[in-house]
Design a protein around this motif. Structure first.
Motif, short mmCIF file in Angstrom:
data_model
loop_
_atom_site.label_atom_id
_atom_site.label_comp_id
_atom_site.label_asym_id
_atom_site.label_seq_id
_atom_site.Cartn_x
_atom_site.Cartn_y
_atom_site.Cartn_z
N THR A 95 0.83 -1.21 0.00
CA THR A 95 0.00 0.00 0.00
C THR A 95 0.86 1.25 0.00
O THR A 95 0.56 2.24 -0.68
N ALA A 96 1.96 1.24 0.77
CA ALA A 96 2.84 2.40 0.81
C ALA A 96 3.40 2.70 -0.58
O ALA A 96 3.44 3.86 -1.02
N ILE A 97 3.82 1.68 -1.28
CA ILE A 97 4.38 1.88 -2.63
C ILE A 97 3.29 2.30 -3.61
O ILE A 97 3.47 3.20 -4.43
N HIS A 98 2.14 1.64 -3.52
CA HIS A 98 1.04 1.92 -4.45
C HIS A 98 0.52 3.35 -4.27
O HIS A 98 0.21 4.03 -5.25
N ARG A 99 0.43 3.80 -3.04
CA ARG A 99 -0.18 5.11 -2.76
C ARG A 99 0.81 6.25 -2.84
O ARG A 99 0.47 7.35 -3.26
N TRP A 100 2.05 6.00 -2.43
CA TRP A 100 3.00 7.09 -2.26
C TRP A 100 4.24 6.98 -3.17
O TRP A 100 5.08 7.87 -3.16
N GLY A 101 4.35 5.90 -3.92
CA GLY A 101 5.54 5.69 -4.73
C GLY A 101 5.46 6.31 -6.12
O GLY A 101 4.40 6.73 -6.58
N SER A 102 6.61 6.33 -6.78
CA SER A 102 6.67 6.78 -8.17
C SER A 102 6.18 5.66 -9.08
O SER A 102 6.08 4.49 -8.68
N ASP A 142 14.11 19.51 8.21
CA ASP A 142 13.35 20.55 7.51
C ASP A 142 12.24 20.00 6.61
O ASP A 142 11.58 20.78 5.92
N GLU A 143 12.04 18.68 6.61
CA GLU A 143 11.00 18.10 5.76
C GLU A 143 10.00 17.24 6.53
O GLU A 143 8.92 16.94 6.04
N GLY A 144 10.38 16.81 7.72
CA GLY A 144 9.50 15.93 8.48
C GLY A 144 9.70 14.47 8.13
O GLY A 144 10.74 14.08 7.60
N LEU A 158 3.38 12.34 8.73
CA LEU A 158 2.84 11.09 9.28
C LEU A 158 1.59 10.61 8.55
O LEU A 158 1.15 9.47 8.77
N ARG A 159 1.03 11.44 7.69
CA ARG A 159 -0.12 11.00 6.91
C ARG A 159 0.22 9.77 6.08
O ARG A 159 -0.62 8.89 5.85
N GLY A 160 1.47 9.69 5.60
CA GLY A 160 1.89 8.55 4.79
C GLY A 160 1.79 7.24 5.52
O GLY A 160 1.02 6.34 5.12
N PRO A 161 2.54 7.07 6.64
CA PRO A 161 2.44 5.79 7.34
C PRO A 161 1.07 5.54 7.96
O PRO A 161 0.61 4.40 8.02
N PHE A 162 0.39 6.60 8.43
CA PHE A 162 -0.91 6.40 9.06
C PHE A 162 -1.93 5.87 8.06
O PHE A 162 -2.82 5.09 8.42
N SER A 163 -1.85 6.28 6.80
CA SER A 163 -2.78 5.77 5.80
C SER A 163 -2.61 4.27 5.62
O SER A 163 -3.59 3.54 5.40
#
Length: 399
Positions: A114-121, A192-194, A245-250
């Motif tokens: 899911t992490a790759i599918h939602r947030w990956g290139s 500086d990016e979180g 944290l929206r990334g891992p929480f999703s």
């Protein structure tokens, strides 16, 4: 009337008093039956030995890929594109075998894929997802840290930019599959990016994963301590769309959704074990099932199972409609795991002394559910999520 349904639409074995199975479509029933058959054939006959030996059956991974359950809720890239309810039924049937096996499906699909599918290139999706869907490549999800299990905002793992990419340092704990994974989705704090996500090949110099031993729970599964010591990564290792944290929480919410279904599978198996035992055991010359106290326990277990299954099904329908909210996921995770654990304890009490052996499933399920109750948000975390929803006040960082 004996309370049994006669048809194929049952959700709770042969004792679906409310006939909840009639709420399922033919496609959903077919998916349930396919996974139930796999669990009965490939998991249940071996699980007591796997649990006792603390052995995770890697040989099941390509079989689960062939079943189409890895990342099954995702679209494209070799994934099945199944509905939320079909995925939930799959989680329930696999966890009727063992929580550890369902956890593999969750870590692989609900977290790493899911992490790759939602947030990956697009390049990352093309490279990893088809192999992961087939079970030819295993992923893990590295978020939890030794000093910040329930508080990822206190993350100490860092990634800093270098001339050629990134340098990763830090430690994670309780990372499922890390010692057998090919790629790790690692969440790290970037100055500086979180919080940002990175795809880290586990063959990278400086990456180490040590399985945690001495576990009393989830023994047919792998959890690890992981370290990153100056792990050098190329620039394209970052998940470009994930920031904060929206990334891992999703991803956690995807896993929590599966848990509310899966826990009902463990509870159902424990209930059926106790029901069968009570019918055969004859203390004081009568079937154990004929005694009032036994019947009271069985009825209480059935009630909580039916309510938990109805909650999971309703939540699944909301998810398929695109209207599911995070606090609704917290309701399901908090309630269903808590009640599943109580069902397993009640089932064990019906089994008496025999219930403490691996000849019967309830105590094994209960031990596993202690971990399920803890990961992807403890009872306390989900209670505070719901408390904030009800009151408008956050108690996570009270003033």
């Amino acid at each position: 009337m004996n309370g049994q349904t006669s048809g194929e639409h049952d959700l709770l074995g042969r004792h679906d008093v409310l006939d909840l199975g009639s709420l399922l479509s033919e496609a959903e029933l077919a998916q349930r039956d396919k996974i139930r058959e796999f669990t009965e054939r490939r998991i249940k006959p071996q699980i007591a030995r796997w649990f006792e030996d603390a052995y995770f059956p890697l040989e099941l991974v390509p079989e689960l890929g062939a079943l189409g359950v890895l990342g099954m809720h995702l679209d494209g890239y070799g994934c099945a594109g199944a509905s939320a309810v079909e995925y939930g039924l799959t989680a329930m049937e696999i966890e009727a075998g063992d929580s550890g096996i369902r956890t593999f499906v969750s870590v692989q699909g609900s977290l790493a894929m899911t992490a790759i599918h939602r947030w990956g290139s697009e390049a990352q999706k093309q490279r990893y997802l088809p192999l992961m869907a087939r079970g030819e490549l295993i992923g893990c999800f590295a978020l939890t840290e030794p000093e910040a299990g329930s508080d990822p905002s206190a993350m100490r793992t860092t990634a800093v930019r270098t001339a050629d990419g990134w340098r990763l340092n830090g430690a994670k704990r309780w990372i499922g599959l890390a010692s057998v994974a090919d790629v790790a989705v690692v969440w790290a704090s970037v100055p500086d990016e979180g919080v940002r996500g990175f795809l880290v090949p586990t063959s990278s110099s400086g990456f180490t994963a040590e399985p945690i031993t001495g576990k009393l729970s989830m023994r047919a599964s792998i959890q690890c301590d992981v370290r990153f010591d100056d792990v050098e990564l190329p620039a394209e290792a970052i998940l470009p769309l994930a920031q904060g944290l929206r990334g891992p929480f999703s991803c956690l919410n995807e896993a929590r959704y599966g848990i509310m279904w899966g826990s009902m599978g463990a509870a159902r198996d424990a209930f059926e074990a106790a029901l069968g035992y009570a019918a055969e055991r004859r203390p004081f010359g009568s079937a154990l099932a004929s005694y009032q106290l036994t019947q009271a326990k069985l009825v209480d277990m059935m009630l909580e199972l039916q309510k938990g299954q109805l909650l999971a099904l309703h939540t699944g329908r909301l998810k398929d409609a695109g209207t599911l909210r995070p606090e609704q996921i917290s309701v399901g995770k908090l309630n269903n795991v808590r009640e599943a654990l109580e069902i397993c304890h009640q089932a064990r009490s019906i089994l008496g002394g025999n219930g403490i052996t691996l000849d019967y499933s309830p105590l094994r399920h209960a031990n596993n559910l202690e971990s399920v109750r803890t990961y992807e948000g403890t009872d306390e975390v989900h209670t505070l999520i719901l408390g904030q929803y009800l009151t408008g006040h956050s108690a996570f960082h009270p003033s």
